[in-house]
Design a protein around this motif. Structure first.
Motif, short mmCIF file in Angstrom:
data_model
loop_
_atom_site.label_atom_id
_atom_site.label_comp_id
_atom_site.label_asym_id
_atom_site.label_seq_id
_atom_site.Cartn_x
_atom_site.Cartn_y
_atom_site.Cartn_z
N GLY A 33 18.03 15.63 45.54
CA GLY A 33 18.95 14.27 45.40
C GLY A 33 19.79 14.92 43.90
O GLY A 33 20.52 14.46 44.31
N SER A 34 19.12 15.39 42.89
CA SER A 34 20.52 15.59 41.88
C SER A 34 21.50 16.43 42.53
O SER A 34 22.75 16.02 41.86
N TRP A 35 21.23 17.53 43.11
CA TRP A 35 22.36 18.49 43.70
C TRP A 35 23.58 17.55 44.51
O TRP A 35 24.17 17.92 44.46
N ARG A 36 23.05 16.33 45.65
CA ARG A 36 23.65 15.78 45.99
C ARG A 36 24.29 15.05 45.45
O ARG A 36 25.83 14.67 45.70
N ALA A 38 25.44 15.48 42.25
CA ALA A 38 26.32 15.93 41.72
C ALA A 38 26.97 16.45 42.26
O ALA A 38 28.22 16.51 41.53
N TRP A 39 27.30 16.52 43.32
CA TRP A 39 29.01 16.96 44.35
C TRP A 39 29.01 15.41 44.83
O TRP A 39 29.09 15.37 45.66
N THR A 40 30.25 15.84 43.46
CA THR A 40 30.88 14.27 43.74
C THR A 40 32.28 15.20 44.38
O THR A 40 32.65 16.40 44.21
N PRO A 41 33.60 13.81 45.00
CA PRO A 41 34.58 14.80 45.66
C PRO A 41 35.05 14.90 44.16
O PRO A 41 36.11 16.65 44.87
N GLY A 42 35.02 14.96 43.12
CA GLY A 42 36.34 15.80 42.67
C GLY A 42 35.67 16.72 42.09
O GLY A 42 36.52 17.93 42.00
N ARG A 43 34.47 17.79 41.81
CA ARG A 43 33.62 18.78 41.95
C ARG A 43 33.47 19.45 43.04
O ARG A 43 33.95 21.09 42.40
N ILE A 44 34.18 18.49 43.80
CA ILE A 44 34.06 19.20 45.87
C ILE A 44 35.68 19.80 45.54
O ILE A 44 35.51 21.43 46.43
N VAL A 45 36.67 19.08 45.07
CA VAL A 45 37.78 19.78 44.84
C VAL A 45 37.93 20.89 43.99
O VAL A 45 38.42 21.48 44.27
N ILE A 46 37.45 20.60 43.07
CA ILE A 46 37.66 21.75 41.84
C ILE A 46 37.28 22.81 42.24
O ILE A 46 37.52 24.07 42.38
N ALA A 47 35.74 22.88 43.10
CA ALA A 47 34.57 23.70 43.73
C ALA A 47 35.80 24.55 44.49
O ALA A 47 36.02 25.94 44.28
N GLY A 48 36.31 24.05 45.35
CA GLY A 48 37.04 24.35 46.67
C GLY A 48 39.02 25.44 45.65
O GLY A 48 39.08 26.64 45.97
N LEU A 49 39.13 24.54 44.98
CA LEU A 49 40.27 25.22 44.25
C LEU A 49 39.85 26.43 43.94
O LEU A 49 40.56 27.50 43.64
N VAL A 50 38.77 26.54 42.66
CA VAL A 50 38.31 27.68 41.81
C VAL A 50 38.13 28.68 43.44
O VAL A 50 38.38 29.95 42.82
N THR A 51 37.15 28.51 43.89
CA THR A 51 36.86 29.51 45.41
C THR A 51 38.04 30.50 45.95
O THR A 51 38.22 31.61 45.75
N GLY A 79 32.20 26.65 54.41
CA GLY A 79 31.63 25.70 56.53
C GLY A 79 30.78 25.24 56.16
O GLY A 79 30.68 23.60 56.21
N MET A 80 29.34 25.82 55.63
CA MET A 80 28.14 25.33 55.41
C MET A 80 28.04 24.38 54.83
O MET A 80 27.58 23.31 54.96
N PHE A 81 28.95 24.92 53.50
CA PHE A 81 28.65 23.36 52.54
C PHE A 81 29.96 21.57 53.36
O PHE A 81 28.97 20.99 52.82
N ALA A 82 30.81 21.77 53.73
CA ALA A 82 31.37 21.04 53.72
C ALA A 82 30.47 20.36 55.44
O ALA A 82 30.56 18.95 55.14
N SER A 83 30.22 20.97 55.84
CA SER A 83 29.37 20.27 56.76
C SER A 83 28.04 19.55 56.22
O SER A 83 27.66 18.63 56.38
N THR A 84 27.44 20.23 55.80
CA THR A 84 26.42 19.20 54.50
C THR A 84 27.09 18.30 54.04
O THR A 84 26.13 17.00 53.80
N GLN A 85 27.57 18.12 53.22
CA GLN A 85 29.19 16.77 52.80
C GLN A 85 29.11 16.44 53.56
O GLN A 85 28.64 14.89 53.58
#
Length: 110
Positions: A33-36, A38-51, A79-85
């Motif tokens: 639950g904490s992991w889900r 924690a993945w706010t839209p802003g963090r997803i975008v930042i993780a995508g940019l860094v990656t 792709g796996m993370f995107a499908s999970t989200q």
């Protein structure tokens, strides 16, 4: 040690093991639950940019010529993370739609 004492000791060990299993399952649910959350839209975008930056710096053209395993791994993981989200978002949207239908059914007709 008598047989009854051994049986008692085994029973106590089984009870302790079951308690630890329940605690581990509860801890895993909390972590999940904490992991889900924690993945706010802003963090997803930042993780995508860094990656994306890191993959760009690795010069994928040279890596692809030699096998490109890392690039393929990163692509599969993204792709796996995107499908999970997407699955999580769809479930939340479905819950919201159900809640809206319930409220609409309970509201008095004009």
């Amino acid at each position: 040690m008598s047989f009854e004492a051994l049986v008692t000791k085994v029973s106590q060990a089984e009870a302790a093991l079951e308690a630890k299993e329940r605690q581990a399952a509860a801890d895993f649910r909390q972590l999940k639950g904490s992991w889900r959350d924690a993945w706010t839209p802003g963090r997803i975008v930042i993780a995508g940019l860094v990656t994306g930056f890191l993959v760009g710096r690795l010069e994928p053209g040279k890596k692809a010529a030699r096998g490109g395993g890392l690039l393929q791994l990163l692509t599969a993981l993204s792709g796996m993370f995107a499908s999970t989200q997407a699955t999580t978002a769809a479930a939340k949207a479905e819950d919201a739609a159900d809640s809206a239908e319930d409220v609409a059914e309970q509201a008095p007709a004009p």
